[in-house]
Write a protein that holds these residues in place. Sequence first.
Motif, short mmCIF file in Angstrom:
data_model
loop_
_atom_site.label_atom_id
_atom_site.label_comp_id
_atom_site.label_asym_id
_atom_site.label_seq_id
_atom_site.Cartn_x
_atom_site.Cartn_y
_atom_site.Cartn_z
N ALA A 120 8.12 -7.42 -1.82
CA ALA A 120 6.81 -7.19 -1.83
C ALA A 120 6.12 -5.15 -2.04
CB ALA A 120 5.65 -7.75 -0.37
N HIS A 121 5.26 -5.37 -2.06
CA HIS A 121 4.84 -4.29 -2.83
C HIS A 121 3.29 -3.67 -2.17
CE1 HIS A 121 1.94 -3.15 -6.11
NE2 HIS A 121 2.26 -5.12 -5.39
N CYS A 122 2.65 -2.69 -1.75
CA CYS A 122 1.42 -1.71 -1.93
C CYS A 122 1.67 -0.92 -1.78
CB CYS A 122 1.33 -2.49 0.25
SG CYS A 122 2.12 -1.71 1.43
N GLN A 127 -1.22 1.61 5.93
CA GLN A 127 -0.61 1.19 7.38
C GLN A 127 -0.52 -0.17 7.73
OE1 GLN A 127 -0.83 3.91 10.32
NE2 GLN A 127 -0.70 1.45 11.84
N GLU A 128 -1.83 -1.36 7.16
CA GLU A 128 -1.73 -2.61 7.63
C GLU A 128 -1.04 -3.22 6.66
OE1 GLU A 128 -5.67 -5.98 7.72
OE2 GLU A 128 -6.07 -3.47 8.33
N ALA A 129 -1.63 -3.24 5.05
CA ALA A 129 -0.76 -3.76 4.23
C ALA A 129 1.36 -3.80 4.65
CB ALA A 129 -0.87 -4.06 2.59
N MET A 130 1.61 -2.39 4.86
CA MET A 130 2.47 -2.28 4.87
C MET A 130 2.87 -2.95 5.73
SD MET A 130 4.87 0.88 5.21
CE MET A 130 3.67 1.93 4.01
N SER A 132 2.29 -6.09 7.37
CA SER A 132 2.22 -6.93 7.24
C SER A 132 2.68 -7.47 6.64
CB SER A 132 0.49 -7.43 6.86
OG SER A 132 0.15 -8.78 6.64
N ALA A 133 3.22 -6.52 5.79
CA ALA A 133 4.53 -6.92 4.65
C ALA A 133 5.85 -7.37 4.59
CB ALA A 133 4.56 -6.03 2.72
N ILE A 134 5.88 -6.41 5.99
CA ILE A 134 7.77 -6.55 6.54
C ILE A 134 7.19 -7.38 7.31
CG2 ILE A 134 8.73 -4.65 8.53
CD1 ILE A 134 7.31 -2.32 6.90
N THR A 135 6.41 -7.61 8.27
CA THR A 135 6.70 -8.44 9.21
C THR A 135 6.50 -10.37 8.74
OG1 THR A 135 4.29 -8.67 9.70
CG2 THR A 135 4.92 -7.54 11.18
N SER A 136 6.40 -9.80 8.00
CA SER A 136 6.68 -11.29 6.77
C SER A 136 7.83 -11.54 6.30
CB SER A 136 4.87 -11.52 6.27
OG SER A 136 4.43 -10.82 5.24
N ALA A 137 8.15 -10.47 5.97
CA ALA A 137 9.73 -10.12 4.54
C ALA A 137 10.09 -11.10 5.70
CB ALA A 137 9.64 -9.67 4.59
N PRO A 138 11.81 -11.80 4.69
CA PRO A 138 12.33 -13.02 5.05
C PRO A 138 13.44 -11.69 5.57
CG PRO A 138 12.40 -12.38 2.31
CD PRO A 138 11.45 -12.19 3.13
N ARG A 139 14.26 -11.64 6.13
CA ARG A 139 15.40 -10.57 7.08
C ARG A 139 16.76 -12.05 6.82
NH1 ARG A 139 14.52 -10.10 12.20
NH2 ARG A 139 12.48 -11.34 12.24
N PHE A 140 17.71 -11.49 6.47
CA PHE A 140 19.24 -12.32 6.53
C PHE A 140 20.50 -11.26 7.12
CE2 PHE A 140 16.74 -12.66 2.55
CZ PHE A 140 16.23 -13.41 2.33
N MET A 141 21.26 -11.54 7.86
CA MET A 141 22.16 -11.47 8.53
C MET A 141 23.07 -10.58 7.26
SD MET A 141 22.12 -11.22 11.76
CE MET A 141 23.67 -10.62 11.94
N ALA A 142 24.25 -9.61 7.92
CA ALA A 142 24.62 -8.93 6.31
C ALA A 142 25.82 -8.41 7.32
CB ALA A 142 24.45 -7.36 6.81
N PRO A 143 27.17 -8.25 6.58
CA PRO A 143 28.23 -7.97 6.75
C PRO A 143 28.19 -6.49 7.44
CG PRO A 143 28.37 -8.52 4.67
CD PRO A 143 27.08 -8.06 4.57
#
Length: 265
Positions: A120-122, A127-130, A132-143
Amino acid sequence: MARGFFSCMGRGSSQERAAAMADAAAEENQRGDAVLVELFSSQGCATSPEAEILVSRLGRGDFELGFPVIVLVYHVDYWDYTGWKDPFGSSSSTVRQKAYVEALRLDTLLTPQVIIQGRAHCVGTDQEAMLSAITSAPRFMAPTFQAAFQRPSPDSLQVTLSSATKNKIDEQEANVMVALYENGLVTDCSNGENKGRVLANDYVVRKLENLCSAKEISAKKTMLGGVNFPLWEGFNSNKCGLVIFIENNAHQIICSQSLALPENL
């Protein structure tokens, strides 16, 4: 140019301690669910300083989001024509932004621009769009990588990375990237759109290197690899950090991790 090496080793007795350390660190700090935020900015752009302040606050944890956010700032070079050459600008940063423009099917480059998890981009000042995009972004466990640092010469930094993986990374066309960034940069801007301003920049990517491809990563292995970073004049490890992230062929971020450099390296 940085040189890299990479290998995968089975969990024989000589590797068990390294694997156990990596597993313990993963359980302790659980940094694998971070969201990577990339800002494309320029000292030659009048609105970029506002975006830089915003992402600096984001990187410091000023917003209570409930999960870690990792920030990287790339200074592009296509604003240099305005009369001020950004000392941190580079063609490689511009190439990376163009890759996102193509991957996200955008019409054109814009500055300042924020990319969240490569998906996603903004506008970097929104600030509001950023958030919002961060909180709705998918998150994955990493090594979880462990790092060892050496200075083989005054103008180079060698980083050796190891990580015990529990699962094979499904993305075959993916790359493990390593970014070296710098905080606390201050510049007196004497020309261009920000003429007369003192500009502060954090999380500025000074070097970005490819550690290996995901094709080389399989389950139940200890990953071992490294890169040699050429250093710039005035390098200070106390102001720098390391970000490791895995991105697929569409530049979507699969996972990311931030590491501090040792003091007075």
